[in-house]
Design a protein around this motif. Structure first.
Motif, PDB file in Angstrom:
ATOM      1  N   ASN A  89       0.833  -1.200   0.000  1.00 27.24           N
ATOM      2  CA  ASN A  89       0.000   0.000   0.000  1.00 27.24           C
ATOM      3  C   ASN A  89       0.876   1.263   0.000  1.00 27.24           C
ATOM      4  OD1 ASN A  89      -2.482   1.225  -0.227  1.00 27.24           O
ATOM      5  ND2 ASN A  89      -2.769   1.391   1.988  1.00 27.24           N
ATOM      6  N   LYS A  90       1.977   1.195  -0.783  1.00 29.78           N
ATOM      7  CA  LYS A  90       2.897   2.320  -0.930  1.00 29.78           C
ATOM      8  C   LYS A  90       3.185   2.520  -2.412  1.00 29.78           C
ATOM      9  CE  LYS A  90       5.312   1.846   3.488  1.00 29.78           C
ATOM     10  NZ  LYS A  90       4.978   3.083   4.133  1.00 29.78           N
ATOM     11  N   GLN A  91       3.180   3.774  -2.834  1.00 30.78           N
ATOM     12  CA  GLN A  91       3.435   4.117  -4.224  1.00 30.78           C
ATOM     13  C   GLN A  91       4.882   3.786  -4.596  1.00 30.78           C
ATOM     14  OE1 GLN A  91       2.781   8.278  -5.015  1.00 30.78           O
ATOM     15  NE2 GLN A  91       1.852   7.845  -6.993  1.00 30.78           N
ATOM     16  N   PHE A  92       5.106   3.320  -5.824  1.00 29.65           N
ATOM     17  CA  PHE A  92       6.418   3.022  -6.413  1.00 29.65           C
ATOM     18  C   PHE A  92       7.146   1.862  -5.724  1.00 29.65           C
ATOM     19  CE2 PHE A  92       6.178   7.872  -6.514  1.00 29.65           C
ATOM     20  CZ  PHE A  92       5.360   7.893  -7.624  1.00 29.65           C
ATOM     21  N   ALA A  93       6.400   0.966  -5.066  1.00 27.06           N
ATOM     22  CA  ALA A  93       7.001  -0.179  -4.367  1.00 27.06           C
ATOM     23  C   ALA A  93       7.198  -1.346  -5.330  1.00 27.06           C
ATOM     24  CB  ALA A  93       6.108  -0.608  -3.207  1.00 27.06           C
ATOM     25  N   ILE A 106      11.251   0.712  -2.332  1.00 24.59           N
ATOM     26  CA  ILE A 106      10.418   1.805  -2.828  1.00 24.59           C
ATOM     27  C   ILE A 106      11.308   2.753  -3.620  1.00 24.59           C
ATOM     28  CG2 ILE A 106       8.896   3.716  -2.236  1.00 24.59           C
ATOM     29  CD1 ILE A 106       8.267   2.191   0.384  1.00 24.59           C
ATOM     30  N   ALA A 107      10.912   2.990  -4.870  1.00 29.85           N
ATOM     31  CA  ALA A 107      11.637   3.920  -5.737  1.00 29.85           C
ATOM     32  C   ALA A 107      11.069   5.326  -5.553  1.00 29.85           C
ATOM     33  CB  ALA A 107      11.509   3.470  -7.191  1.00 29.85           C
ATOM     34  N   ASP A 108      11.729   6.304  -6.158  1.00 28.47           N
ATOM     35  CA  ASP A 108      11.289   7.697  -6.026  1.00 28.47           C
ATOM     36  C   ASP A 108      10.202   8.083  -7.025  1.00 28.47           C
ATOM     37  OD1 ASP A 108      13.056   8.103  -3.947  1.00 28.47           O
ATOM     38  OD2 ASP A 108      14.612   8.987  -5.205  1.00 28.47           O
ATOM     39  N   SER A 109      10.018   7.264  -8.078  1.00 26.97           N
ATOM     40  CA  SER A 109       9.013   7.579  -9.098  1.00 26.97           C
ATOM     41  C   SER A 109       8.611   6.290  -9.798  1.00 26.97           C
ATOM     42  CB  SER A 109       9.586   8.564 -10.126  1.00 26.97           C
ATOM     43  OG  SER A 109      10.591   7.936 -10.894  1.00 26.97           O
ATOM     44  N   GLU A 110       7.537   6.364 -10.561  1.00 24.13           N
ATOM     45  CA  GLU A 110       7.093   5.212 -11.350  1.00 24.13           C
ATOM     46  C   GLU A 110       8.156   4.837 -12.380  1.00 24.13           C
ATOM     47  OE1 GLU A 110       4.717   2.071 -12.566  1.00 24.13           O
ATOM     48  OE2 GLU A 110       4.450   3.362 -10.811  1.00 24.13           O
ATOM     49  N   LYS A 111       8.753   5.842 -13.004  1.00 26.28           N
ATOM     50  CA  LYS A 111       9.801   5.602 -14.003  1.00 26.28           C
ATOM     51  C   LYS A 111      10.987   4.874 -13.367  1.00 26.28           C
ATOM     52  CE  LYS A 111      12.597   8.171 -17.370  1.00 26.28           C
ATOM     53  NZ  LYS A 111      13.973   7.964 -16.976  1.00 26.28           N
ATOM     54  N   GLU A 112      11.440   5.341 -12.215  1.00 26.55           N
ATOM     55  CA  GLU A 112      12.560   4.687 -11.511  1.00 26.55           C
ATOM     56  C   GLU A 112      12.199   3.252 -11.137  1.00 26.55           C
ATOM     57  OE1 GLU A 112      15.793   5.744  -9.970  1.00 26.55           O
ATOM     58  OE2 GLU A 112      15.665   7.006 -11.753  1.00 26.55           O
ATOM     59  N   GLU A 114      10.073   1.199 -12.605  1.00 21.35           N
ATOM     60  CA  GLU A 114      10.072   0.363 -13.808  1.00 21.35           C
ATOM     61  C   GLU A 114      11.488   0.098 -14.303  1.00 21.35           C
ATOM     62  OE1 GLU A 114       7.576  -1.314 -15.028  1.00 21.35           O
ATOM     63  OE2 GLU A 114       6.243  -0.450 -13.529  1.00 21.35           O
ATOM     64  N   GLU A 115      12.363   1.103 -14.218  1.00 23.19           N
ATOM     65  CA  GLU A 115      13.747   0.921 -14.660  1.00 23.19           C
ATOM     66  C   GLU A 115      14.479  -0.081 -13.766  1.00 23.19           C
ATOM     67  OE1 GLU A 115      15.265   4.918 -14.821  1.00 23.19           O
ATOM     68  OE2 GLU A 115      14.341   5.285 -16.788  1.00 23.19           O
ATOM     69  N   TRP A 116      14.253  -0.013 -12.452  1.00 21.37           N
ATOM     70  CA  TRP A 116      14.874  -0.990 -11.544  1.00 21.37           C
ATOM     71  C   TRP A 116      14.335  -2.395 -11.802  1.00 21.37           C
ATOM     72  CZ3 TRP A 116      19.186  -1.026  -9.029  1.00 21.37           C
ATOM     73  CH2 TRP A 116      19.761   0.167  -8.584  1.00 21.37           C
ATOM     74  N   ILE A 117      13.030  -2.523 -11.958  1.00 24.61           N
ATOM     75  CA  ILE A 117      12.431  -3.839 -12.232  1.00 24.61           C
ATOM     76  C   ILE A 117      13.020  -4.422 -13.523  1.00 24.61           C
ATOM     77  CG2 ILE A 117      10.293  -5.005 -12.942  1.00 24.61           C
ATOM     78  CD1 ILE A 117       8.818  -3.246 -10.872  1.00 24.61           C
ATOM     79  N   ASN A 118      13.133  -3.603 -14.574  1.00 27.71           N
ATOM     80  CA  ASN A 118      13.689  -4.079 -15.838  1.00 27.71           C
ATOM     81  C   ASN A 118      15.158  -4.469 -15.702  1.00 27.71           C
ATOM     82  OD1 ASN A 118      11.251  -3.744 -17.165  1.00 27.71           O
ATOM     83  ND2 ASN A 118      11.739  -1.676 -17.874  1.00 27.71           N
ATOM     84  N   SER A 119      15.947  -3.644 -15.032  1.00 25.18           N
ATOM     85  CA  SER A 119      17.381  -3.925 -14.867  1.00 25.18           C
ATOM     86  C   SER A 119      17.608  -5.183 -14.037  1.00 25.18           C
ATOM     87  CB  SER A 119      18.087  -2.744 -14.198  1.00 25.18           C
ATOM     88  OG  SER A 119      18.044  -1.613 -15.021  1.00 25.18           O
ATOM     89  N   ILE A 120      16.898  -5.300 -12.930  1.00 24.49           N
ATOM     90  CA  ILE A 120      17.053  -6.486 -12.071  1.00 24.49           C
ATOM     91  C   ILE A 120      16.535  -7.725 -12.792  1.00 24.49           C
ATOM     92  CG2 ILE A 120      16.327  -7.582  -9.905  1.00 24.49           C
ATOM     93  CD1 ILE A 120      16.303  -4.707  -8.668  1.00 24.49           C
ATOM     94  N   GLY A 121      15.421  -7.585 -13.501  1.00 19.19           N
ATOM     95  CA  GLY A 121      14.870  -8.711 -14.264  1.00 19.19           C
ATOM     96  C   GLY A 121      15.853  -9.240 -15.297  1.00 19.19           C
ATOM     97  N   ARG A 122      16.501  -8.321 -16.032  1.00 16.24           N
ATOM     98  CA  ARG A 122      17.527  -8.729 -17.008  1.00 16.24           C
ATOM     99  C   ARG A 122      18.668  -9.444 -16.308  1.00 16.24           C
ATOM    100  NH1 ARG A 122      16.400  -4.002 -19.468  1.00 16.24           N
ATOM    101  NH2 ARG A 122      18.033  -2.866 -18.368  1.00 16.24           N
TER     102      ARG A 122
END
Length: 143
Positions: A89-93, A106-112, A114-122
């Motif tokens: 129940n936290k934004q950007f988690a 928790i990231a600082d923004s939606e963009k951050e 998504e970028e972390w999820i993509n980088s870690i996923g790769r």
């Protein structure tokens, strides 16, 4: 096998845990994330560095050869990385999970986020353990 949390919290962190990764030089991704502690469930802002299948974190963003990570996660042991706003129940988690444990960030923004999820996923895909030739059983050869 040491738990992800023990590895992640640096409880038994030694230079060997870095596998020779020069985390201070040309990382794949860096940035501030807020992470939840394992035992005391407080949220702390940390500087994260992703390089060669390891996710390191530090108290500050000035990372040098002499810096000591506060923790390191071998990303190849992780199964999933995905959004977790609904869970926390936290934004950007988002969450990073093994078959036994889950860590939340928790990231600082939606963009951050998504970028972390993509980088870690790769990184998970690139560094996950695959079956080696010695583990393949040839049943025809045993006859």
């Amino acid at each position: 096998m040491a738990s992800l949390w023990r590895a992640a919290t640096g409880a038994s962190l030694k230079a060997d845990d870095y596998d020779g990764v020069e985390f201070w030089s040309n990382p794949e991704r860096t940035g501030w994330l807020t992470k939840q502690g394992e035992y005391i469930k407080t949220w702390r802002r940390r500087w994260f560095v992703l390089k060669q299948g390891k996710l390191f974190w530090f108290k500050d963003s000035y990372v040098t050869r002499a810096s000591k990570p506060r923790g390191v996660i071998p990303v190849g042991t992780c199964l999933t990385v995905k959004g977790a706003e609904d869970v926390l129940n936290k934004q950007f988690a988002f969450e990073l999970s093994t078959n036994r444990e889950t860590m939340y960030f928790i990231a600082d923004s939606e963009k951050e986020k998504e970028e972390w999820i993509n980088s870690i996923g790769r990184s998970i895909v690139q560094h996950s353990r695959s079956v080696t030739d010695s583990e393949v059983v040839d049943y025809d050869a045993k006859r």
